[in-house]
Scaffold this motif. Sequence first.
Motif, short mmCIF file in Angstrom:
data_model
loop_
_atom_site.label_atom_id
_atom_site.label_comp_id
_atom_site.label_asym_id
_atom_site.label_seq_id
_atom_site.Cartn_x
_atom_site.Cartn_y
_atom_site.Cartn_z
N GLY A 39 7.49 -0.32 -0.59
CA GLY A 39 6.02 -1.08 -0.17
C GLY A 39 5.62 -0.86 0.87
N ASP A 40 4.63 -1.91 1.01
CA ASP A 40 3.57 -1.79 2.34
C ASP A 40 4.20 -2.58 3.40
OD1 ASP A 40 1.86 -1.44 0.17
OD2 ASP A 40 1.16 -2.73 -0.20
N LEU A 41 2.63 -1.88 4.77
CA LEU A 41 3.16 -2.36 5.58
C LEU A 41 2.43 -4.17 5.68
CD1 LEU A 41 2.20 1.08 7.74
CD2 LEU A 41 4.27 -0.20 7.62
N LEU A 98 -4.52 4.31 7.50
CA LEU A 98 -3.88 3.70 6.08
C LEU A 98 -3.18 2.59 7.18
CD1 LEU A 98 -2.55 7.59 5.45
CD2 LEU A 98 -4.01 5.79 3.65
N GLY A 102 -2.11 -0.57 5.58
CA GLY A 102 -0.87 -0.78 5.28
C GLY A 102 -0.50 0.21 4.23
N ALA A 103 -1.06 1.21 3.73
CA ALA A 103 -0.80 2.74 3.13
C ALA A 103 1.02 2.71 3.63
CB ALA A 103 -1.54 2.98 3.00
N LEU A 104 2.11 2.79 3.13
CA LEU A 104 3.41 3.34 3.84
C LEU A 104 3.48 4.54 3.35
CD1 LEU A 104 5.10 3.06 5.72
CD2 LEU A 104 7.06 1.60 4.04
N THR A 105 3.29 4.68 2.39
CA THR A 105 3.73 6.25 1.68
C THR A 105 2.50 7.20 1.97
OG1 THR A 105 4.51 5.21 -0.30
CG2 THR A 105 4.37 7.80 -0.52
#
Length: 129
Positions: A39-41, A98, A102-105
């Motif tokens: 998911g996202d942060l 990032l 909120g872009a976790l990957t």
Amino acid sequence: MATPGVWFVRLLGGVFALAGPVVLVLGVRDLARGESTVGDLPPMPLWFLACAGLLVAVVLATGWRSSGMLRRTWEAGGNLRRAAVLVVTAAVVAFPVLMGLGALTPLVLVWLLGGLCATGLLIDKPSRA
């Protein structure tokens, strides 16, 4: 004795060394339990992102000043060294961006790639100016 300008890369390496095994163990535990989700942060507070931006500015200013580790490594030459310096610089900038998005990957990929290149620069030990 450490050369001037290397302290922040060693600090960064220390963070990777401490956080890496913890993240690995927690990730494997979550996978084993079937609780793993991608998911996202959560949204980061503005004050936190401002502090991260300030830290990035200090790290880059320290690394790229005339006696800084990144500048000395760049001037020592070599395509591989220069590529690693560029990747470390880009990773230091991209990480808080990032995080804010909120872009976790991509955040984890940038973290790992930047750490790998920083480790390579520390191991390489270019000629001192």
